[in-house]
Design an enzyme around this catalytic site. Structure first.
Site, PDB file in Angstrom:
ATOM      1  N   LYS A  22      -6.184  -7.372 -29.421  1.00  0.00           N
ATOM      2  CA  LYS A  22      -6.935  -6.597 -30.421  1.00  0.00           C
ATOM      3  C   LYS A  22      -6.428  -5.152 -30.426  1.00  0.00           C
ATOM      4  O   LYS A  22      -6.061  -4.612 -31.474  1.00  0.00           O
ATOM      5  CB  LYS A  22      -8.419  -6.612 -30.081  1.00  0.00           C
ATOM      6  CG  LYS A  22      -9.251  -5.585 -30.861  1.00  0.00           C
ATOM      7  CD  LYS A  22     -10.726  -5.670 -30.562  1.00  0.00           C
ATOM      8  CE  LYS A  22     -11.154  -4.837 -29.398  1.00  0.00           C
ATOM      9  NZ  LYS A  22     -11.326  -3.406 -29.656  1.00  0.00           N
ATOM     10  N   ASN A  23      -6.380  -4.539 -29.258  1.00  0.00           N
ATOM     11  CA  ASN A  23      -6.083  -3.107 -29.210  1.00  0.00           C
ATOM     12  C   ASN A  23      -4.609  -2.774 -29.433  1.00  0.00           C
ATOM     13  O   ASN A  23      -4.273  -1.614 -29.635  1.00  0.00           O
ATOM     14  CB  ASN A  23      -6.583  -2.514 -27.895  1.00  0.00           C
ATOM     15  CG  ASN A  23      -8.100  -2.477 -27.864  1.00  0.00           C
ATOM     16  OD1 ASN A  23      -8.754  -2.680 -28.891  1.00  0.00           O
ATOM     17  ND2 ASN A  23      -8.669  -2.240 -26.695  1.00  0.00           N
ATOM     18  N   CYS A 117     -20.793   5.780 -30.462  1.00  0.00           N
ATOM     19  CA  CYS A 117     -21.082   4.343 -30.359  1.00  0.00           C
ATOM     20  C   CYS A 117     -21.859   4.139 -29.063  1.00  0.00           C
ATOM     21  O   CYS A 117     -22.173   5.087 -28.351  1.00  0.00           O
ATOM     22  CB  CYS A 117     -19.792   3.533 -30.374  1.00  0.00           C
ATOM     23  SG  CYS A 117     -18.907   3.599 -28.825  1.00  0.00           S
ATOM     24  N   ARG A 122     -17.600   9.602 -27.989  1.00  0.00           N
ATOM     25  CA  ARG A 122     -16.282   9.227 -28.540  1.00  0.00           C
ATOM     26  C   ARG A 122     -15.754  10.295 -29.513  1.00  0.00           C
ATOM     27  O   ARG A 122     -15.504  10.024 -30.693  1.00  0.00           O
ATOM     28  CB  ARG A 122     -16.343   7.876 -29.231  1.00  0.00           C
ATOM     29  CG  ARG A 122     -17.008   6.756 -28.467  1.00  0.00           C
ATOM     30  CD  ARG A 122     -16.197   6.145 -27.353  1.00  0.00           C
ATOM     31  NE  ARG A 122     -14.964   5.530 -27.730  1.00  0.00           N
ATOM     32  CZ  ARG A 122     -14.815   4.241 -28.087  1.00  0.00           C
ATOM     33  NH1 ARG A 122     -15.878   3.489 -28.168  1.00  0.00           N
ATOM     34  NH2 ARG A 122     -13.641   3.748 -28.388  1.00  0.00           N
ATOM     35  N   VAL A 124     -13.182  12.922 -31.515  1.00  0.00           N
ATOM     36  CA  VAL A 124     -11.795  12.751 -31.968  1.00  0.00           C
ATOM     37  C   VAL A 124     -11.086  14.109 -32.039  1.00  0.00           C
ATOM     38  O   VAL A 124     -10.104  14.272 -32.767  1.00  0.00           O
ATOM     39  CB  VAL A 124     -11.736  12.045 -33.341  1.00  0.00           C
ATOM     40  CG1 VAL A 124     -12.092  10.579 -33.217  1.00  0.00           C
ATOM     41  CG2 VAL A 124     -12.623  12.754 -34.362  1.00  0.00           C
ATOM     42  N   ASP A 307     -12.293  -1.295 -19.798  1.00  0.00           N
ATOM     43  CA  ASP A 307     -12.717  -2.463 -20.586  1.00  0.00           C
ATOM     44  C   ASP A 307     -12.979  -3.688 -19.715  1.00  0.00           C
ATOM     45  O   ASP A 307     -13.435  -4.715 -20.229  1.00  0.00           O
ATOM     46  CB  ASP A 307     -11.668  -2.807 -21.644  1.00  0.00           C
ATOM     47  CG  ASP A 307     -11.618  -1.748 -22.731  1.00  0.00           C
ATOM     48  OD1 ASP A 307     -10.651  -1.759 -23.517  1.00  0.00           O
ATOM     49  OD2 ASP A 307     -12.508  -0.891 -22.767  1.00  0.00           O
ATOM     50  N   ILE A 329     -14.115   6.839 -17.359  1.00  0.00           N
ATOM     51  CA  ILE A 329     -13.557   7.068 -18.697  1.00  0.00           C
ATOM     52  C   ILE A 329     -14.627   7.396 -19.727  1.00  0.00           C
ATOM     53  O   ILE A 329     -14.518   8.369 -20.473  1.00  0.00           O
ATOM     54  CB  ILE A 329     -12.746   5.831 -19.170  1.00  0.00           C
ATOM     55  CG1 ILE A 329     -11.679   5.457 -18.125  1.00  0.00           C
ATOM     56  CG2 ILE A 329     -12.125   6.088 -20.543  1.00  0.00           C
ATOM     57  CD1 ILE A 329     -10.611   6.490 -17.880  1.00  0.00           C
ATOM     58  N   ARG A 400     -15.996  -9.476 -32.106  1.00  0.00           N
ATOM     59  CA  ARG A 400     -15.111  -8.353 -32.448  1.00  0.00           C
ATOM     60  C   ARG A 400     -13.823  -8.429 -31.641  1.00  0.00           C
ATOM     61  O   ARG A 400     -12.794  -7.945 -32.063  1.00  0.00           O
ATOM     62  CB  ARG A 400     -15.813  -7.025 -32.155  1.00  0.00           C
ATOM     63  CG  ARG A 400     -17.002  -6.745 -33.038  1.00  0.00           C
ATOM     64  CD  ARG A 400     -17.454  -5.330 -32.843  1.00  0.00           C
ATOM     65  NE  ARG A 400     -16.314  -4.413 -32.921  1.00  0.00           N
ATOM     66  CZ  ARG A 400     -16.366  -3.143 -32.525  1.00  0.00           C
ATOM     67  NH1 ARG A 400     -17.461  -2.658 -32.012  1.00  0.00           N
ATOM     68  NH2 ARG A 400     -15.309  -2.372 -32.626  1.00  0.00           N
TER      69      ARG A 400
HETATM   70  C1  EPZ Z   1      -9.229   2.821 -26.689  1.00  0.00           C
HETATM   71  O1  EPZ Z   1     -10.295   3.559 -27.234  1.00  0.00           O
HETATM   72  C2  EPZ Z   1      -9.651   1.365 -26.769  1.00  0.00           C
HETATM   73  N1  EPZ Z   1      -9.864   1.003 -28.171  1.00  0.00           N
HETATM   74  C3  EPZ Z   1     -10.941   1.157 -25.977  1.00  0.00           C
HETATM   75  O2  EPZ Z   1     -11.257  -0.231 -26.020  1.00  0.00           O
HETATM   76  C4  EPZ Z   1     -10.686   1.549 -24.532  1.00  0.00           C
HETATM   77  O3  EPZ Z   1     -11.891   1.418 -23.787  1.00  0.00           O
HETATM   78  C5  EPZ Z   1     -10.201   3.002 -24.482  1.00  0.00           C
HETATM   79  O4  EPZ Z   1      -9.022   3.161 -25.300  1.00  0.00           O
HETATM   80  C6  EPZ Z   1      -9.857   3.450 -23.069  1.00  0.00           C
HETATM   81  O5  EPZ Z   1      -8.841   2.637 -22.558  1.00  0.00           O
HETATM   82  C7  EPZ Z   1      -8.779   0.740 -28.956  1.00  0.00           C
HETATM   83  O6  EPZ Z   1      -7.640   0.812 -28.521  1.00  0.00           O
HETATM   84  C8  EPZ Z   1      -9.055   0.359 -30.369  1.00  0.00           C
HETATM   85  P1  EPZ Z   1      -9.780   7.101 -25.585  1.00  0.00           P
HETATM   86  P2  EPZ Z   1     -10.100   5.130 -27.533  1.00  0.00           P
HETATM   87  O7  EPZ Z   1      -9.529   8.000 -26.735  1.00  0.00           O
HETATM   88  O8  EPZ Z   1      -8.703   5.425 -27.860  1.00  0.00           O
HETATM   89  C9  EPZ Z   1     -12.277  10.965 -24.654  1.00  0.00           C
HETATM   90  C10 EPZ Z   1     -12.595  -2.116 -26.484  1.00  0.00           C
HETATM   91  O9  EPZ Z   1     -13.627  -2.580 -25.990  1.00  0.00           O
HETATM   92  N2  EPZ Z   1     -11.703  11.548 -25.889  1.00  0.00           N
HETATM   93  O10 EPZ Z   1      -8.643   6.725 -24.690  1.00  0.00           O
HETATM   94  O11 EPZ Z   1     -11.159   5.533 -28.499  1.00  0.00           O
HETATM   95  C11 EPZ Z   1     -13.221   9.814 -24.921  1.00  0.00           C
HETATM   96  O12 EPZ Z   1     -14.513  10.280 -25.222  1.00  0.00           O
HETATM   97  C12 EPZ Z   1     -12.472  -0.616 -26.684  1.00  0.00           C
HETATM   98  O13 EPZ Z   1     -11.589  -2.785 -26.828  1.00  0.00           O
HETATM   99  C13 EPZ Z   1     -11.948  12.871 -26.217  1.00  0.00           C
HETATM  100  O14 EPZ Z   1     -12.648  13.572 -25.498  1.00  0.00           O
HETATM  101  O15 EPZ Z   1     -10.440   5.760 -26.117  1.00  0.00           O
HETATM  102  C14 EPZ Z   1     -13.173   9.048 -23.621  1.00  0.00           C
HETATM  103  O16 EPZ Z   1     -14.076   9.657 -22.713  1.00  0.00           O
HETATM  104  C15 EPZ Z   1     -13.695   0.139 -26.170  1.00  0.00           C
HETATM  105  N3  EPZ Z   1     -11.401  13.391 -27.346  1.00  0.00           N
HETATM  106  C16 EPZ Z   1     -11.735   9.274 -23.137  1.00  0.00           C
HETATM  107  O17 EPZ Z   1     -11.234  10.378 -23.873  1.00  0.00           O
HETATM  108  C17 EPZ Z   1     -10.615  12.641 -28.180  1.00  0.00           C
HETATM  109  O18 EPZ Z   1     -10.135  13.167 -29.208  1.00  0.00           O
HETATM  110  C18 EPZ Z   1     -10.818   8.086 -23.383  1.00  0.00           C
HETATM  111  O19 EPZ Z   1     -10.982   7.710 -24.723  1.00  0.00           O
HETATM  112  C19 EPZ Z   1     -10.367  11.295 -27.845  1.00  0.00           C
HETATM  113  C20 EPZ Z   1     -10.915  10.773 -26.694  1.00  0.00           C
END
Ligand code: EPZ
Length: 420
Positions: A22-23, A117, A122, A124, A307, A329, A400
């Site tokens: 998926k990811n 969520c 989360r 960006v 995950d 995380i 999902r």
């Molecule tokens: C990806 O989410 C995955 N989703 C998540 O899988 C996974 O848990 C996560 O990476 C961590 O490995 C997809 O790839 C679609 P991050 P992502 O940005 O990219 C903070 C599942 O169940 N952060 O690496 O959204 C954030 O809050 C899902 O398949 C900021 O602060 O995760 C978190 O604490 C759940 N600012 C940390 O970084 C930002 O601009 C890691 O989040 C972006 C992130």
């Protein structure tokens, strides 16, 4: 159908084939926006999130052809709109990955902020910081990010304040068509970043260092089409490995990327499972042995993935002894704890990121509620080991991220059904 009934107590035995990731597939689908030529992806998993991404790409004007059995073709010859609407983005945060490609190829994009969520706020901010460093004008208005770069993007040196998987991917998707070179420091090293970079390079991009903390991109004028395969879902494989051990069963998973699961395999062996890897098959044998308690800390790749945190917690609930699970995380990824307690588990929280588990002899069935994708898979594992029949509500979360889960578990001997 939003409830699953599971009768526990049967060890899982047999062989399954892992599905596409998926990811990995979601950013690869977003990459189709970068070229007017056809992009063919093979082994795309049949998942709700994939359908949502297809709906979004179609909304933008991409021609999406479902050639069946996981083969999807995308062609973004021209756009109908540059707006990714709230009702699609809120369904799936990864929709935010269309921002980078839209800005870099078409010079403008209006993408809804994904919002928070169940597992955390989360934000960006890193995505937006990187895009503005590449020269995009970013404004946030009425819940939408509006990004413009009428003269295209210009390469830049970007240092991520936080290791972010989709933040790194969005930056890659933007930088490949920017003028000049871009350097991403503190980049995410997850396999899903590597598979995206590999696909982009096969389309004509010039990316070096994907999979390390420093990625360098030399912008090019345009990218060509491609026909490529989605890699295996390492999180799906990890989930089934834990399920097999928790039920004291023995399974083989084919097409499994053992190289991406080293820390997971080590943790399972530490808990007492015996694991054999031969080629792309992983065999786990948990027969006649109660798992040992193991302390688990989630980390960025190659550490134990967040995950799989909920899944490891279930293993610890029926292990011999006390264990600690630390979630490093996300700030709110223990929603499954109260549900496991309803099943008789002894888990208490020690602050927002640490759970302490005291192993019990067995879990007992009860109605529980799924809250997010990975928490729901941990409740399925708990249902497989709890005495009696467990009802899991809001089970749609599962669909999902786990392709053909019911069929795969049933083929391994599980007794489960769905009801409205
Ligand atoms: C990806 O989410 C995955 N989703 C998540 O899988 C996974 O848990 C996560 O990476 C961590 O490995 C997809 O790839 C679609 P991050 P992502 O940005 O990219 C903070 C599942 O169940 N952060 O690496 O959204 C954030 O809050 C899902 O398949 C900021 O602060 O995760 C978190 O604490 C759940 N600012 C940390 O970084 C930002 O601009 C890691 O989040 C972006 C992130």
């Amino acid at each position: 159908m939003d409830k699953m009934l599971i009768t526990g107590g049967t060890p899982l035995y047999g062989e399954i084939v892992a599905s596409g990731s998926k990811n990995a597939s979601l950013p690869m689908m977003a990459a189709s926006l970068l070229t007017s030529e056809p992009v063919m992806l093979h082994r795309v998993p049949k998942l709700q999130d994939v359908n949502t991404m297809c709906d979004l790409l179609k909304h933008l004007g991409v021609t999406v052809s479902d050639l069946k059995s996981g083969n999807l073709q995308f062609q973004a010859s021209s756009l109908k709109t540059d707006t990714a609407p709230y009702d699609l983005v809120r369904k799936m945060r990864a929709s935010f990955l269309v921002l980078g490609p839209l800005v870099t190829r078409f010079g403008h994009a209006k993408v809804s902020l994904p919002g928070g969520c169940a597992i955390g706020t989360r934000p960006v901010d890193q995505h937006l910081k990187a895009l503005s460093q590449l020269g995009a004008e970013i404004t946030v208005d009425e819940g939408y990010v509006v990004a413009t770069a009428s003269n295209g993007l210009t390469g830049s040196n970007i240092c991520m304040d936080v290791v972010t998987v989709t933040g790194t991917q969005n930056t890659l998707l933007a930088a490949v068509l920017a003028r000049g070179s871009t350097r991403i420091e503190n980049a995410a090293c997850e396999p899903e970043v590597v598979s995206l970079a590999t696909m982009l390079n096969d389309m004509g991009a010039r990316i070096r260092g994907a999979g390390t903390r420093t990625i360098e991109i030399e912008g090019v004028d345009k990218l060509g089409g491609i026909s490529t395969q989605v890699p295996t879902d390492r999180i799906e494989v990890g989930t089934y490995l834990v399920a097999a051990f928790a039920t004291q069963g023995k399974i083989v998973i084919k097409d499994a990327p053992s190289g991406e699961l080293q820390t997971v395999i080590e943790k399972l062996e530490e808990a007492g499972a015996s694991i054999d890897v031969s080629g792309d098959a992983i065999q786990i044998d948990g027969t006649k042995r109660r798992p040992q308690s193991i302390n688990v800390e989630t980390e960025v790749y190659p550490g134990v993935p967040t995950d799989l945190q909920a899944q490891f917690m279930v293993l610890n609930t029926i292990s011999a002894g006390e264990s600690r699970i630390t979630e490093n995380i996300f700030e709110n990824r223990f929603m499954h704890v109260q549900e496991l307690v309803r099943l008789g588990a002894k888990v208490r929280l020690n602050g927002p990121s640490e759970a302490i588990i005291e192993g019990v002899d067995k879990l007992r069935s009860a109605p529980v509620m799924a809250t997010d994708l990975r928490a729901s898979s941990s409740l399925v594992i708990a249902g497989l080991i709890a005495e009696g029949q467990t009802t899991i509500n809001r089970i749609y979360h599962l669909d999902r991220g786990y392709e053909d889960l019911d069929q795969k578990l049933t083929s391994l001997g599980a007794t489960l059904s769905r009801v409205s």
